[in-house]
Design a protein around this motif. Structure first.
Motif, PDB file in Angstrom:
ATOM      1  N   ARG A 274       0.908  -1.072  -0.091  1.00 27.35           N
ATOM      2  CA  ARG A 274       0.232   0.226   0.036  1.00 27.35           C
ATOM      3  C   ARG A 274       1.307   0.930   0.271  1.00 27.35           C
ATOM      4  O   ARG A 274       0.480   1.819  -0.488  1.00 27.35           O
ATOM      5  CB  ARG A 274      -0.868  -0.316   1.023  1.00 27.35           C
ATOM      6  CG  ARG A 274      -2.102  -0.816   1.371  1.00 27.35           C
ATOM      7  CD  ARG A 274      -2.970  -0.409   1.634  1.00 27.35           C
ATOM      8  NE  ARG A 274      -4.040  -1.386   2.622  1.00 27.35           N
ATOM      9  CZ  ARG A 274      -3.988  -2.406   2.907  1.00 27.35           C
ATOM     10  NH1 ARG A 274      -3.224  -3.483   3.963  1.00 27.35           N
ATOM     11  NH2 ARG A 274      -5.110  -3.658   3.051  1.00 27.35           N
ATOM     12  N   ILE A 275       1.764   1.471   0.556  1.00 32.69           N
ATOM     13  CA  ILE A 275       3.111   2.111   1.200  1.00 32.69           C
ATOM     14  C   ILE A 275       3.690   2.218  -0.652  1.00 32.69           C
ATOM     15  O   ILE A 275       3.678   3.992  -0.759  1.00 32.69           O
ATOM     16  CB  ILE A 275       4.138   2.036   1.627  1.00 32.69           C
ATOM     17  CG1 ILE A 275       3.051   1.711   3.693  1.00 32.69           C
ATOM     18  CG2 ILE A 275       5.136   3.129   1.536  1.00 32.69           C
ATOM     19  CD1 ILE A 275       4.052   1.739   4.224  1.00 32.69           C
TER      20      ILE A 275
ATOM     21  N   HIS B 197       1.308  11.444   5.356  1.00 35.06           N
ATOM     22  CA  HIS B 197       0.861  10.992   3.362  1.00 35.06           C
ATOM     23  C   HIS B 197      -0.956  11.094   3.636  1.00 35.06           C
ATOM     24  O   HIS B 197      -1.137   9.406   4.335  1.00 35.06           O
ATOM     25  CB  HIS B 197       1.043  10.252   2.734  1.00 35.06           C
ATOM     26  CG  HIS B 197       2.833  10.909   2.099  1.00 35.06           C
ATOM     27  ND1 HIS B 197       3.519  12.615   1.543  1.00 35.06           N
ATOM     28  CD2 HIS B 197       4.276  10.685   3.325  1.00 35.06           C
ATOM     29  CE1 HIS B 197       4.532  12.465   1.406  1.00 35.06           C
ATOM     30  NE2 HIS B 197       4.639  11.726   2.641  1.00 35.06           N
TER      31      HIS B 197
ATOM     32  N   SER C 273       0.331   7.111  -7.618  1.00 35.44           N
ATOM     33  CA  SER C 273      -0.396   8.208  -7.234  1.00 35.44           C
ATOM     34  C   SER C 273      -0.105   9.522  -8.303  1.00 35.44           C
ATOM     35  O   SER C 273       0.719   9.085  -9.361  1.00 35.44           O
ATOM     36  CB  SER C 273       0.451   9.502  -6.093  1.00 35.44           C
ATOM     37  OG  SER C 273       0.021   9.220  -4.640  1.00 35.44           O
TER      38      SER C 273
ATOM     39  N   TRP D 236      -3.334   8.822   1.504  1.00 37.47           N
ATOM     40  CA  TRP D 236      -3.841   7.906  -0.177  1.00 37.47           C
ATOM     41  C   TRP D 236      -4.049   8.031  -0.776  1.00 37.47           C
ATOM     42  O   TRP D 236      -4.245   8.325  -2.017  1.00 37.47           O
ATOM     43  CB  TRP D 236      -3.168   6.737   0.435  1.00 37.47           C
ATOM     44  CG  TRP D 236      -1.805   6.217   1.201  1.00 37.47           C
ATOM     45  CD1 TRP D 236      -0.797   6.354   1.046  1.00 37.47           C
ATOM     46  CD2 TRP D 236      -2.229   5.088   2.188  1.00 37.47           C
ATOM     47  NE1 TRP D 236      -0.122   5.638   1.896  1.00 37.47           N
ATOM     48  CE2 TRP D 236      -0.451   4.565   2.663  1.00 37.47           C
ATOM     49  CE3 TRP D 236      -3.300   3.672   1.775  1.00 37.47           C
ATOM     50  CZ2 TRP D 236      -0.659   3.932   3.663  1.00 37.47           C
ATOM     51  CZ3 TRP D 236      -3.098   2.860   2.903  1.00 37.47           C
ATOM     52  CH2 TRP D 236      -1.173   2.302   3.086  1.00 37.47           C
ATOM     53  N   ASP D 237      -5.362   8.307   0.056  1.00 40.41           N
ATOM     54  CA  ASP D 237      -6.811   8.748  -0.950  1.00 40.41           C
ATOM     55  C   ASP D 237      -7.278   9.871  -0.851  1.00 40.41           C
ATOM     56  O   ASP D 237      -7.685  10.428   0.525  1.00 40.41           O
ATOM     57  CB  ASP D 237      -7.328   7.724   0.149  1.00 40.41           C
ATOM     58  CG  ASP D 237      -9.890   7.371  -0.884  1.00 40.41           C
ATOM     59  OD1 ASP D 237      -9.378   8.056  -1.955  1.00 40.41           O
ATOM     60  OD2 ASP D 237     -10.291   6.459  -0.252  1.00 40.41           O
TER      61      ASP D 237
ATOM     62  N   TYR E 159       0.975   4.087  -3.359  1.00 42.60           N
ATOM     63  CA  TYR E 159       1.739   5.521  -2.963  1.00 42.60           C
ATOM     64  C   TYR E 159       2.195   6.207  -3.615  1.00 42.60           C
ATOM     65  O   TYR E 159       1.859   6.836  -4.329  1.00 42.60           O
ATOM     66  CB  TYR E 159       1.209   5.579  -1.355  1.00 42.60           C
ATOM     67  CG  TYR E 159       0.957   7.679  -1.055  1.00 42.60           C
ATOM     68  CD1 TYR E 159       0.347   8.326  -1.312  1.00 42.60           C
ATOM     69  CD2 TYR E 159       2.387   8.149  -0.582  1.00 42.60           C
ATOM     70  CE1 TYR E 159       0.010   9.258  -1.681  1.00 42.60           C
ATOM     71  CE2 TYR E 159       2.111   9.032  -0.770  1.00 42.60           C
ATOM     72  CZ  TYR E 159       0.925  10.346  -0.576  1.00 42.60           C
ATOM     73  OH  TYR E 159       1.353  11.592  -0.604  1.00 42.60           O
ATOM     74  N   TRP E 160       3.820   5.724  -3.632  1.00 38.13           N
ATOM     75  CA  TRP E 160       4.452   6.774  -4.799  1.00 38.13           C
ATOM     76  C   TRP E 160       4.571   6.765  -5.763  1.00 38.13           C
ATOM     77  O   TRP E 160       4.779   6.919  -7.059  1.00 38.13           O
ATOM     78  CB  TRP E 160       5.379   5.990  -3.452  1.00 38.13           C
ATOM     79  CG  TRP E 160       5.794   6.539  -2.271  1.00 38.13           C
ATOM     80  CD1 TRP E 160       5.865   6.344  -1.073  1.00 38.13           C
ATOM     81  CD2 TRP E 160       5.585   8.100  -2.054  1.00 38.13           C
ATOM     82  NE1 TRP E 160       5.714   7.002  -0.470  1.00 38.13           N
ATOM     83  CE2 TRP E 160       5.719   8.126  -0.321  1.00 38.13           C
ATOM     84  CE3 TRP E 160       6.246   9.108  -2.882  1.00 38.13           C
ATOM     85  CZ2 TRP E 160       6.005   9.353   0.032  1.00 38.13           C
ATOM     86  CZ3 TRP E 160       6.041  10.645  -1.800  1.00 38.13           C
ATOM     87  CH2 TRP E 160       5.937  10.137  -0.475  1.00 38.13           C
TER      88      TRP E 160
ATOM     89  N   CYS F  20      -5.627   4.292   4.705  1.00 42.23           N
ATOM     90  CA  CYS F  20      -6.212   5.332   4.289  1.00 42.23           C
ATOM     91  C   CYS F  20      -4.950   6.539   4.317  1.00 42.23           C
ATOM     92  O   CYS F  20      -4.767   7.000   3.703  1.00 42.23           O
ATOM     93  CB  CYS F  20      -7.183   6.364   4.509  1.00 42.23           C
ATOM     94  SG  CYS F  20      -6.831   7.035   6.149  1.00 42.23           S
ATOM     95  N   GLY F  21      -3.303   5.857   4.904  1.00 43.69           N
ATOM     96  CA  GLY F  21      -2.442   6.745   4.903  1.00 43.69           C
ATOM     97  C   GLY F  21      -1.536   6.495   5.651  1.00 43.69           C
ATOM     98  O   GLY F  21      -1.318   4.699   6.482  1.00 43.69           O
TER      99      GLY F  21
END
Length: 176
Positions: A14-15, A91, A22, A93-94, A18-19, A72-73
């Motif tokens: 998930r992390i 951060h 995104s 994410w959503d 995000y990167w 979510c982050g």
């Protein structure tokens, strides 16, 4: 309901997502140099290594943010000097959760966790000066503005002006 918990191996994808997934404009607005973002396997190796170390030896410590039980982050420290100071990052994410008011609650709980788990005397945030949201958030949380200066504030960021904010542990606990 917002919740903060320690990151686990299962959170690494998930992390990384995000990167890696995104919106490019969102990343640029945070000061990210897209060409410096590690691959998924590099993320996995780096984060797995940090999570395997005793907390006193970690350069990075990561927390996962959840809303109603759904991740979510994240917020993390890097670099971290256990028992002394750490630079932190946050951060969501959503995009649907940004500007929702949850960031203030989640970051406040993260700061408390960082001070407690890492035995910190000082926590430092250096958001991109042209990104107003994190700058406002740090001011709301009671961080002290120290200075604005030009630097490359992280391994995946471009040279930029940042605003340095600091919070001492005694100040954090005095305000609670």
């Amino acid at each position: 309901m917002p919740n903060v918990r320690e990151a686990h191996i299962e959170d690494i994808n998930r992390i990384a997502d995000y990167w890696l997934l995104s919106d490019r404009q969102h990343l640029h607005d945070m000061g990210v140099d897209i060409s410096k973002i590690p691959s998924r396997s590099e993320f996995r190796a780096m984060l797995t290594n940090q999570m395997s170390l005793p907390i006193e030896e970690r350069n990075a410590y990561c927390l996962i943010w959840e809303i109603d039980g759904v991740p979510c982050g994240h917020s993390n420290t890097n670099p971290t000097k256990f028992g002394d100071e750490a630079f932190f990052h946050a951060h969501i994410w959503d995009a649907n959760h940004r500007r929702s008011g949850h960031g203030l609650t989640l970051l406040d709980e993260s700061i408390k966790t960082f001070f407690e788990k890492l035995k910190l005397k000082k926590l430092i945030g250096e958001p991109y000066a042209l990104n107003p949201a994190p700058n406002r958030l740090l001011e709301k949380l009671g961080f002290t503005f120290i200075k604005k200066y030009r630097t490359i504030p992280g391994s995946i960021l471009f040279e930029q002006e940042v605003n340095r904010y600091e919070m001492l542990s005694e100040t954090f606990y005095k305000n609670k």
